[in-house]
Scaffold this motif. Structure first.
Motif, PDB file in Angstrom:
ATOM      1  N   VAL A 175       0.706  -1.090  -0.309  1.00 49.45           N
ATOM      2  CA  VAL A 175       0.089  -0.169  -0.124  1.00 49.45           C
ATOM      3  C   VAL A 175       0.957   1.135   0.116  1.00 49.45           C
ATOM      4  CG1 VAL A 175      -1.806   1.528   1.527  1.00 49.45           C
ATOM      5  CG2 VAL A 175      -1.792  -0.856   1.157  1.00 49.45           C
ATOM      6  N   ASN A 176       0.675   2.114  -1.253  1.00 50.14           N
ATOM      7  CA  ASN A 176       1.605   3.202  -1.281  1.00 50.14           C
ATOM      8  C   ASN A 176       1.054   4.166  -1.993  1.00 50.14           C
ATOM      9  OD1 ASN A 176       3.934   4.641  -1.147  1.00 50.14           O
ATOM     10  ND2 ASN A 176       5.534   2.760  -2.026  1.00 50.14           N
ATOM     11  N   LEU A 177       1.740   5.108  -1.858  1.00 48.28           N
ATOM     12  CA  LEU A 177       1.138   7.011  -3.053  1.00 48.28           C
ATOM     13  C   LEU A 177       1.293   5.868  -3.694  1.00 48.28           C
ATOM     14  CD1 LEU A 177       2.982   9.496  -0.691  1.00 48.28           C
ATOM     15  CD2 LEU A 177       0.623   9.097  -0.561  1.00 48.28           C
ATOM     16  N   PRO A 178       0.801   6.787  -4.737  1.00 42.83           N
ATOM     17  CA  PRO A 178       1.138   6.566  -6.232  1.00 42.83           C
ATOM     18  C   PRO A 178       2.397   7.692  -6.624  1.00 42.83           C
ATOM     19  CG  PRO A 178      -0.847   8.182  -6.081  1.00 42.83           C
ATOM     20  CD  PRO A 178      -0.277   7.761  -4.937  1.00 42.83           C
ATOM     21  N   ALA A 179       3.148   6.607  -8.384  1.00 43.65           N
ATOM     22  CA  ALA A 179       4.591   7.084  -8.844  1.00 43.65           C
ATOM     23  C   ALA A 179       3.842   8.184  -9.340  1.00 43.65           C
ATOM     24  CB  ALA A 179       3.907   5.776 -10.519  1.00 43.65           C
ATOM     25  N   GLU A 180       4.642   8.821  -9.159  1.00 44.96           N
ATOM     26  CA  GLU A 180       4.950  10.624  -9.180  1.00 44.96           C
ATOM     27  C   GLU A 180       5.651  10.813 -10.630  1.00 44.96           C
ATOM     28  OE1 GLU A 180       7.987  12.320  -7.274  1.00 44.96           O
ATOM     29  OE2 GLU A 180       7.353  11.988  -4.996  1.00 44.96           O
ATOM     30  N   GLU A 181       5.797   9.351 -11.581  1.00 45.75           N
ATOM     31  CA  GLU A 181       6.586   9.646 -13.159  1.00 45.75           C
ATOM     32  C   GLU A 181       5.246  10.337 -13.987  1.00 45.75           C
ATOM     33  OE1 GLU A 181       8.793   6.667 -11.534  1.00 45.75           O
ATOM     34  OE2 GLU A 181       7.188   7.152 -11.313  1.00 45.75           O
ATOM     35  N   VAL A 182       5.234  11.628 -14.812  1.00 50.90           N
ATOM     36  CA  VAL A 182       3.727  11.684 -15.454  1.00 50.90           C
ATOM     37  C   VAL A 182       4.710  11.074 -16.755  1.00 50.90           C
ATOM     38  CG1 VAL A 182       1.941  12.518 -16.306  1.00 50.90           C
ATOM     39  CG2 VAL A 182       3.164  12.976 -13.886  1.00 50.90           C
ATOM     40  N   PRO A 183       4.039  10.261 -17.362  1.00 52.78           N
ATOM     41  CA  PRO A 183       3.078   9.241 -17.209  1.00 52.78           C
ATOM     42  C   PRO A 183       3.892   8.627 -16.732  1.00 52.78           C
ATOM     43  CG  PRO A 183       3.389   9.455 -19.394  1.00 52.78           C
ATOM     44  CD  PRO A 183       4.019   9.574 -19.134  1.00 52.78           C
ATOM     45  N   PRO A 184       2.553   7.205 -15.507  1.00 53.44           N
ATOM     46  CA  PRO A 184       3.666   6.348 -14.961  1.00 53.44           C
ATOM     47  C   PRO A 184       4.721   5.663 -16.165  1.00 53.44           C
ATOM     48  CG  PRO A 184       1.306   5.854 -14.715  1.00 53.44           C
ATOM     49  CD  PRO A 184       1.691   7.935 -15.524  1.00 53.44           C
ATOM     50  N   GLU A 185       5.337   4.361 -15.242  1.00 52.62           N
ATOM     51  CA  GLU A 185       5.872   3.289 -16.042  1.00 52.62           C
ATOM     52  C   GLU A 185       5.089   2.240 -16.511  1.00 52.62           C
ATOM     53  OE1 GLU A 185      10.466   1.938 -15.560  1.00 52.62           O
ATOM     54  OE2 GLU A 185       9.615   1.674 -13.889  1.00 52.62           O
ATOM     55  N   LEU A 186       4.016   2.268 -15.663  1.00 51.29           N
ATOM     56  CA  LEU A 186       3.104   1.131 -15.776  1.00 51.29           C
ATOM     57  C   LEU A 186       0.919   1.739 -15.596  1.00 51.29           C
ATOM     58  CD1 LEU A 186       4.287  -2.363 -14.025  1.00 51.29           C
ATOM     59  CD2 LEU A 186       4.255  -1.696 -15.973  1.00 51.29           C
ATOM     60  N   PRO A 187       0.763   0.996 -16.048  1.00 54.48           N
ATOM     61  CA  PRO A 187      -0.737   2.500 -15.219  1.00 54.48           C
ATOM     62  C   PRO A 187      -1.357   1.688 -13.632  1.00 54.48           C
ATOM     63  CG  PRO A 187      -0.984   0.308 -17.421  1.00 54.48           C
ATOM     64  CD  PRO A 187       1.083  -0.245 -16.869  1.00 54.48           C
ATOM     65  N   GLU A 188      -1.782   3.172 -13.122  1.00 52.16           N
ATOM     66  CA  GLU A 188      -1.806   2.637 -12.301  1.00 52.16           C
ATOM     67  C   GLU A 188      -2.843   2.465 -11.386  1.00 52.16           C
ATOM     68  OE1 GLU A 188      -0.001   4.879  -9.270  1.00 52.16           O
ATOM     69  OE2 GLU A 188       1.261   3.944 -10.904  1.00 52.16           O
TER      70      GLU A 188
ATOM     71  N   VAL B 270      -2.493  -3.852 -16.976  1.00 52.46           N
ATOM     72  CA  VAL B 270      -0.375  -4.201 -16.934  1.00 52.46           C
ATOM     73  C   VAL B 270      -0.250  -5.135 -17.812  1.00 52.46           C
ATOM     74  CG1 VAL B 270       0.928  -4.261 -15.374  1.00 52.46           C
ATOM     75  CG2 VAL B 270      -0.287  -3.244 -14.438  1.00 52.46           C
ATOM     76  N   ALA B 271      -1.369  -6.046 -17.832  1.00 53.35           N
ATOM     77  CA  ALA B 271      -1.032  -7.102 -19.001  1.00 53.35           C
ATOM     78  C   ALA B 271      -1.163  -6.714 -19.902  1.00 53.35           C
ATOM     79  CB  ALA B 271      -2.355  -8.768 -18.276  1.00 53.35           C
ATOM     80  N   PHE B 272      -2.775  -6.369 -20.457  1.00 54.00           N
ATOM     81  CA  PHE B 272      -2.149  -5.508 -22.069  1.00 54.00           C
ATOM     82  C   PHE B 272      -1.058  -4.111 -21.846  1.00 54.00           C
ATOM     83  CE2 PHE B 272      -6.257  -8.425 -21.633  1.00 54.00           C
ATOM     84  CZ  PHE B 272      -5.917  -9.143 -22.998  1.00 54.00           C
ATOM     85  N   TYR B 273      -0.730  -4.023 -21.414  1.00 56.99           N
ATOM     86  CA  TYR B 273      -0.104  -3.010 -21.751  1.00 56.99           C
ATOM     87  C   TYR B 273       1.319  -3.731 -22.101  1.00 56.99           C
ATOM     88  CZ  TYR B 273       3.885   0.371 -20.582  1.00 56.99           C
ATOM     89  OH  TYR B 273       5.084   1.619 -20.699  1.00 56.99           O
ATOM     90  N   PHE B 274       1.780  -5.200 -21.087  1.00 58.84           N
ATOM     91  CA  PHE B 274       2.560  -5.420 -21.347  1.00 58.84           C
ATOM     92  C   PHE B 274       2.444  -6.135 -22.990  1.00 58.84           C
ATOM     93  CE2 PHE B 274       3.853  -6.009 -16.834  1.00 58.84           C
ATOM     94  CZ  PHE B 274       4.969  -5.132 -16.935  1.00 58.84           C
ATOM     95  N   GLY B 275       0.948  -6.606 -23.258  1.00 57.47           N
ATOM     96  CA  GLY B 275       1.177  -7.365 -24.381  1.00 57.47           C
ATOM     97  C   GLY B 275       1.004  -6.078 -25.701  1.00 57.47           C
ATOM     98  N   ALA B 276       1.480  -5.226 -25.766  1.00 58.70           N
ATOM     99  CA  ALA B 276       0.349  -4.222 -26.972  1.00 58.70           C
ATOM    100  C   ALA B 276       0.956  -4.341 -27.655  1.00 58.70           C
ATOM    101  CB  ALA B 276       1.580  -2.880 -26.161  1.00 58.70           C
ATOM    102  N   ARG B 277       3.008  -5.544 -28.068  1.00 60.38           N
ATOM    103  CA  ARG B 277       3.367  -5.705 -29.283  1.00 60.38           C
ATOM    104  C   ARG B 277       2.523  -7.324 -30.108  1.00 60.38           C
ATOM    105  NH1 ARG B 277       6.415  -2.368 -27.085  1.00 60.38           N
ATOM    106  NH2 ARG B 277       7.256  -0.824 -28.256  1.00 60.38           N
ATOM    107  N   LEU B 278       1.464  -7.797 -28.701  1.00 61.30           N
ATOM    108  CA  LEU B 278       1.374  -9.199 -29.665  1.00 61.30           C
ATOM    109  C   LEU B 278       0.134  -8.864 -30.336  1.00 61.30           C
ATOM    110  CD1 LEU B 278      -0.399 -10.814 -25.812  1.00 61.30           C
ATOM    111  CD2 LEU B 278       1.938 -11.040 -27.165  1.00 61.30           C
ATOM    112  N   ASN B 279       0.225 -10.031 -31.374  1.00 60.96           N
ATOM    113  CA  ASN B 279      -1.065  -9.848 -32.379  1.00 60.96           C
ATOM    114  C   ASN B 279      -2.076 -10.158 -31.841  1.00 60.96           C
ATOM    115  OD1 ASN B 279      -1.193 -12.996 -32.146  1.00 60.96           O
ATOM    116  ND2 ASN B 279       0.778 -12.974 -33.961  1.00 60.96           N
ATOM    117  N   ARG B 280      -3.095 -10.453 -32.199  1.00 59.48           N
ATOM    118  CA  ARG B 280      -4.477 -10.716 -32.752  1.00 59.48           C
ATOM    119  C   ARG B 280      -4.996 -11.695 -31.751  1.00 59.48           C
ATOM    120  NH1 ARG B 280      -9.702 -10.827 -36.516  1.00 59.48           N
ATOM    121  NH2 ARG B 280     -11.231 -11.675 -34.885  1.00 59.48           N
ATOM    122  N   ASN B 281      -4.541 -13.144 -31.859  1.00 60.53           N
ATOM    123  CA  ASN B 281      -4.395 -14.786 -31.485  1.00 60.53           C
ATOM    124  C   ASN B 281      -3.703 -14.684 -30.476  1.00 60.53           C
ATOM    125  OD1 ASN B 281      -5.808 -15.011 -33.215  1.00 60.53           O
ATOM    126  ND2 ASN B 281      -3.812 -15.828 -35.050  1.00 60.53           N
TER     127      ASN B 281
END
Length: 240
Positions: free
Chosen positions: A58-71, A103-114
């Motif tokens: 449990v923590n404060l949100p990331a300070e980076e904008v945009p964050p490294e990962l979805p928050e 987060v999963a689909f952020y990592f999967g941005a380069r996956l193809n449709r299948n």
């Protein structure tokens, strides 16, 4: 908040999802009293994070904008004392499910449709955090007959690469229910839409679908092919 080497394959992304999910589930079940105490409404906006090593925080949100990962959902602590405890935990669980998938689909941005479809299928086979927290049992559905298929018509390929003959009546009944999904498939050669009364074959390299007639492959010929490569992929292979 922590990014060593990003997962790239479907399996790696799902492993990351599973580990983060395990951490979140632990926070909302086994460690729930500790989690509840940390979410003090008097503190600033707090988030619940699940980490790839199956821990939670449990923590404060990331300070980076945009964050490294979805928050995760921001300010989960503010509603703690204004709601029934079970309802509040359920709300956090729902937001956590949304975060885990994002987060999963952020990592999967380069996956193809299948690959994206396979990733979601793996995720969907696991109970959601909400289902675990509320002790709801997920409804089991009948498995799709098309699962693992590499050609459509009188021949299909099983998951281990072996070609097996389909029961025509079973194929007809199964595809009738799944027709809407198949209608989105276009032939990689002519661009024509899928039709249940035509033979189709899928390329094992680029995973595109083709009319058998467009690539000059008959159902009989498909039975002797262990790994099908479309003309385009075969050409690329020869050039290397």
């Amino acid at each position: 908040m922590e990014m060593a080497s990003s997962p790239r394959t479907v399996e790696e992304i799902f492993d990351d999802y599973s580990a983060r999910r395990a951490g979140v589930v632990r926070a909302l079940t086994n460690d729930v009293d500790e989690f509840y105490a940390l979410c003090d409404p008097e503190k600033e906006n707090l988030c619940l994070y699940g980490h790839p090593n199956e821990t939670w925080e449990v923590n404060l949100p990331a300070e980076e904008v945009p964050p490294e990962l979805p928050e995760p959902a921001l300010g989960i602590n503010f509603a703690r004392d204004g709601m029934d405890r079970k309802d509040w935990l359920s709300l956090v669980a729902v937001h956590s499910d949304s975060w885990l998938i994002s987060v999963a689909f952020y990592f999967g941005a380069r996956l193809n449709r299948n690959e994206r479809k396979r990733l979601f299928s793996l995720i969907n086979d696991v109970p959601t955090v909400f289902e675990v927290v509320t002790e709801r049992k997920p409804i089991k559905e009948k498995p799709s007959v098309d699962s693992g298929s590499k050609s459509r018509g009188s021949v299909k390929r099983s998951g281990d690469g072996q070609v097996v003959k389909s029961n025509p009546k079973l194929t007809e009944d199964a595809y009738e229910d799944d027709e809407d999904e198949h209608n989105e498939t276009l032939c990689g050669s002519c661009g024509g839409s899928y039709s249940a009364d035509e033979f189709w074959i899928g390329c094992d390299v680029c995973e595109r679908w083709f009319h058998g007639k467009c690539v000059k492959i008959t159902p009989a010929k498909a039975e002797s092919i262990k790994q099908y490569k479309c003309p385009s992929c075969s050409l690329k292979r020869n050039r290397q």
